[in-house]
Design a protein around this motif. Sequence first.
Motif, PDB file in Angstrom:
ATOM      1  N   ASN A   1     -22.071  28.458 -36.347  1.00 15.11           N
ATOM      2  CA  ASN A   1     -22.339  28.622 -37.770  1.00 15.11           C
ATOM      3  C   ASN A   1     -22.498  30.104 -38.120  1.00 15.11           C
ATOM      4  O   ASN A   1     -21.931  30.581 -39.105  1.00 15.11           O
ATOM      5  CB  ASN A   1     -23.598  27.844 -38.151  1.00 15.11           C
ATOM      6  CG  ASN A   1     -23.855  27.865 -39.628  1.00 15.11           C
ATOM      7  OD1 ASN A   1     -22.966  27.596 -40.435  1.00 15.11           O
ATOM      8  ND2 ASN A   1     -25.084  28.186 -40.003  1.00 15.11           N
ATOM      9  N   THR A   2     -23.247  30.836 -37.303  1.00 18.59           N
ATOM     10  CA  THR A   2     -23.468  32.258 -37.551  1.00 18.59           C
ATOM     11  C   THR A   2     -22.166  33.036 -37.489  1.00 18.59           C
ATOM     12  O   THR A   2     -21.877  33.868 -38.362  1.00 18.59           O
ATOM     13  CB  THR A   2     -24.477  32.825 -36.527  1.00 18.59           C
ATOM     14  OG1 THR A   2     -25.703  32.122 -36.667  1.00 18.59           O
ATOM     15  CG2 THR A   2     -24.702  34.311 -36.743  1.00 18.59           C
ATOM     16  N   VAL A   3     -21.350  32.769 -36.474  1.00 17.47           N
ATOM     17  CA  VAL A   3     -20.069  33.457 -36.337  1.00 17.47           C
ATOM     18  C   VAL A   3     -19.154  33.110 -37.519  1.00 17.47           C
ATOM     19  O   VAL A   3     -18.524  33.987 -38.118  1.00 17.47           O
ATOM     20  CB  VAL A   3     -19.378  33.126 -34.989  1.00 17.47           C
ATOM     21  CG1 VAL A   3     -17.947  33.606 -34.964  1.00 17.47           C
ATOM     22  CG2 VAL A   3     -20.177  33.733 -33.839  1.00 17.47           C
ATOM     23  N   GLY A   4     -19.095  31.839 -37.863  1.00 15.20           N
ATOM     24  CA  GLY A   4     -18.272  31.424 -38.998  1.00 15.20           C
ATOM     25  C   GLY A   4     -18.690  32.089 -40.292  1.00 15.20           C
ATOM     26  O   GLY A   4     -17.860  32.538 -41.067  1.00 15.20           O
ATOM     27  N   ASN A   5     -19.988  32.162 -40.519  1.00  7.91           N
ATOM     28  CA  ASN A   5     -20.490  32.779 -41.747  1.00  7.91           C
ATOM     29  C   ASN A   5     -20.235  34.275 -41.796  1.00  7.91           C
ATOM     30  O   ASN A   5     -20.179  34.861 -42.877  1.00  7.91           O
ATOM     31  CB  ASN A   5     -21.994  32.522 -41.902  1.00  7.91           C
ATOM     32  CG  ASN A   5     -22.282  31.106 -42.317  1.00  7.91           C
ATOM     33  OD1 ASN A   5     -21.434  30.437 -42.907  1.00  7.91           O
ATOM     34  ND2 ASN A   5     -23.477  30.635 -42.013  1.00  7.91           N
ATOM     35  N   SER A   6     -20.053  34.902 -40.661  1.00  8.84           N
ATOM     36  CA  SER A   6     -19.813  36.352 -40.656  1.00  8.84           C
ATOM     37  C   SER A   6     -18.456  36.718 -41.239  1.00  8.84           C
ATOM     38  O   SER A   6     -18.220  37.858 -41.591  1.00  8.84           O
ATOM     39  CB  SER A   6     -19.925  36.904 -39.233  1.00  8.84           C
ATOM     40  OG  SER A   6     -18.831  36.493 -38.449  1.00  8.84           O
ATOM     41  N   PHE A   7     -17.577  35.739 -41.363  1.00  9.14           N
ATOM     42  CA  PHE A   7     -16.245  36.009 -41.899  1.00  9.14           C
ATOM     43  C   PHE A   7     -16.164  35.863 -43.415  1.00  9.14           C
ATOM     44  O   PHE A   7     -15.134  36.048 -43.993  1.00  9.14           O
ATOM     45  CB  PHE A   7     -15.201  35.115 -41.221  1.00  9.14           C
ATOM     46  CG  PHE A   7     -15.000  35.484 -39.780  1.00  9.14           C
ATOM     47  CD1 PHE A   7     -14.295  36.632 -39.443  1.00  9.14           C
ATOM     48  CD2 PHE A   7     -15.533  34.713 -38.775  1.00  9.14           C
ATOM     49  CE1 PHE A   7     -14.099  36.991 -38.122  1.00  9.14           C
ATOM     50  CE2 PHE A   7     -15.346  35.060 -37.441  1.00  9.14           C
ATOM     51  CZ  PHE A   7     -14.638  36.202 -37.114  1.00  9.14           C
TER      52      PHE A   7
END
Length: 139
Positions: free
Chosen positions: A132-138
């Motif tokens: 979720n964190t990685v996805g939101n960083s985009f």
Amino acid sequence: MRVSPQRGLAWAACTLGGLLFALSALGMTYGSALQLWQGAAAGNAADLAQLRQAAQAGSPAAETVMGELEVHTHHDRQALQWTRKAAEQNDARAAYDLGFAYQVGLGVPENPAQSFAWYRRAARADFTGAQNTVGNSFY
């Protein structure tokens, strides 16, 4: 390994997207390490001693829980040491915790590149919070 609620481990299926942490040499899972921590928090010194002993013996799950315990007691340097040991042994939750430490500067200087690298490592290990964190960083 994914475990279904029908097999009696509903807590594992529900927490962390069904991800079970790999067994350490002592056979300790994150759940069992967390139970020892909860016993220690309730004042059972034997639980804390057993948890610390497992962490010192190299259990990634126990190292992760010790790191989280040290954060709660504001021992950032010790927390970082335990967390890093577990993360370097491919403990996904510890990798996520280490990413967070670098994100906010908890015991280390803030470092967005290191933070993202640890979050990605945890995400690749199917840790849903990191995904979720990685996805939101985009965004």
